[in-house]
Design an enzyme around this catalytic site. Structure first.
Site, PDB file in Angstrom:
ATOM      1  N   GLU A 234      93.528  59.576   3.729  1.00 28.35           N
ATOM      2  CA  GLU A 234      93.329  58.656   4.845  1.00 28.35           C
ATOM      3  C   GLU A 234      93.195  59.403   6.165  1.00 28.35           C
ATOM      4  O   GLU A 234      92.306  59.111   6.981  1.00 28.35           O
ATOM      5  CB  GLU A 234      94.516  57.693   4.906  1.00 28.35           C
ATOM      6  CG  GLU A 234      94.498  56.731   6.077  1.00 28.35           C
ATOM      7  CD  GLU A 234      95.640  55.737   6.028  1.00 28.35           C
ATOM      8  OE1 GLU A 234      95.854  55.041   7.043  1.00 28.35           O
ATOM      9  OE2 GLU A 234      96.317  55.642   4.980  1.00 28.35           O
ATOM     10  N   GLN A 271      77.079  69.842  38.771  1.00 29.26           N
ATOM     11  CA  GLN A 271      77.681  70.872  37.942  1.00 29.26           C
ATOM     12  C   GLN A 271      78.960  70.405  37.253  1.00 29.26           C
ATOM     13  O   GLN A 271      79.206  70.707  36.073  1.00 29.26           O
ATOM     14  CB  GLN A 271      77.978  72.104  38.791  1.00 29.26           C
ATOM     15  CG  GLN A 271      78.500  73.299  37.989  1.00 29.26           C
ATOM     16  CD  GLN A 271      78.872  74.456  38.883  1.00 29.26           C
ATOM     17  OE1 GLN A 271      79.671  74.295  39.807  1.00 29.26           O
ATOM     18  NE2 GLN A 271      78.278  75.620  38.636  1.00 29.26           N
ATOM     19  N   GLY A 332      80.539  52.077  36.843  1.00 27.54           N
ATOM     20  CA  GLY A 332      80.808  50.650  36.703  1.00 27.54           C
ATOM     21  C   GLY A 332      80.175  50.060  35.461  1.00 27.54           C
ATOM     22  O   GLY A 332      80.736  49.144  34.841  1.00 27.54           O
TER      23      GLY A 332
END
Length: 369
Positions: A234, A271, A332
């Site tokens: 799992e 950057q 946003g």
């Protein structure tokens, strides 16, 4: 070939439809049956029952590609069935049980769930309180299970229960097969989750639930070791799934920052953004290689408990780091419902919890350092 096949299925059968499944809170059974028909549910099971007898690495490929779908609720629905629940039948079941159930498991006609976690017991399997009392040729089960993936719509449940009070805790847990519709067994309630919205999750109730003695999986009192064994599978699968999720989020974000402009230039020209994404890409690649290497060693029969615990801890934390930055760089837009990155960020949160919390995994690693 397997990777290409799963990727094609994701593009054609999952992505165009999964928004509706998020609303419905489940993956349609027809879709799961189709996955079974394509062989996704029998990767490591015997050909005699309809499987393809592949190895751990093949399972990792399935999990990674399903993780890349961006719909982790769909991915976990399939992976709980293939690598967390039905493995109890394959590893611990009698020849008769395998013959009765594995063909349906592999074809997708029979969907499975595993009931170990309880309101007061998760990774601490010794703490489970559900009991099973022998009564003639039957066992009577009483207790409850919590946070059970596929719990609402599964057909067959692998349930852990205590079968003795006097023995050491590691010797008094037994696994039982409990089919849906068994008197005394019910879905107490469907659970409403923060993420994995297209995966059904339930609280289960067992009230004087009677199952025949032949429904014991493996030997009475050996369930603890079966659970521990299957935890390894799992956790590796969840790690692979998290790597797939991480890669998909990076791909989405790279596309976005190359076209989204701020202060007259693309975000990619900043950057700070380029370097942060580059480091995340390096970490995801490193995690992927650890997953692959561990899967290969597991397939070769090596003891990889330490490495599997590392995979689960590392990948669960990493996928959340990736989602945090990728959502940030979407601005946003990334905070709006209906965007892939917003959904993925919610889905990823449980990766440090389910299948063994990060803190538990780090203790497992520490024991072996």
């Amino acid at each position: 070939m397997l990777r290409d096949q799963v990727r094609r299925f994701v593009e054609e059968e999952i992505k165009p439809h999964a928004d509706a499944w998020e609303e419905d809170g489940m993956v349609p059974r027809a879709v799961l049956r189709k996955m079974g028909e394509l062989g996704f549910f029998g990767i490591r099971y015997p050909m005699a029952h309809g499987g393809s007898e592949m190895d751990t690495l093949a399972t990792v490929v399935l999990a990674e590609e399903l993780g890349k779908s961006t719909y982790s609720g769909v991915a976990i629905t399939a992976l709980v069935h293939t690598d967390m629940a039905s493995v109890h039948i394959y590893n611990g079941g009698s020849d008769e049980q395998k013959a009765a159930y594995l063909p349906g498991v592999i074809s997708g006609q029979l969907i499975t769930a595993v009931g170990v976690t309880e309101p007061d017991a998760g990774s601490d399997v010794k703490g489970i309180r559900t009991t099973a009392r022998r009564d003639g040729n039957e066992y009577v089960l009483n207790g409850s299970k919590m946070f059970i993936t596929n719990g609402v719509h599964a057909d067959l449940y692998c349930i852990a229960a205590k079968t003795g009070e006097d023995e050491r805790p590691s010797r008094n847990v037994t696994m039982f097969l409990v089919p849906k519709g068994t008197p005394g067994f019910s879905v107490a309630r469907a659970l409403d989750k923060h993420g994995w919205r297209s995966s059904d999750t339930a609280e289960l109730l067992l009230e004087d639930c009677r199952v025949p003695a032949e429904n014991v999986l493996g030997e009475e009192g050996h369930g603890f070791y079966a659970i521990m064994r299957n935890f390894q599978n799992e956790r590796l699968v969840i790690g692979a799934m998290a790597v797939g999720e991480s890669q998909a989020a990076l791909d989405l974000t790279l596309d976005y920052v190359r076209t989204r402009k701020a202060f007259g230039r693309a975000l990619w020209d900043k950057q700070a953004i380029r370097q942060r994404l580059s480091m995340l890409a390096a970490r995801v690649e490193a995690a992927r290689q650890l997953v692959y290497a561990t899967a290969e060693r597991d397939a070769a029969g090596e003891d990889v408990i330490r490495e599997v615990s590392m995979v689960k801890a590392l990948c669960g934390e990493l996928v959340n780091d990736v989602m945090y930055d990728c959502l940030q760089f979407h601005g946003g837009t990334g905070y709006m419902r209906g965007t892939a990155i917003e959904r993925m960020a919610r889905d990823a949160r449980v990766q440090t919890i389910g299948g063994g919390a990060t803190e538990v995994m780090l203790e497992e690693i520490a024991k072996r350092l």
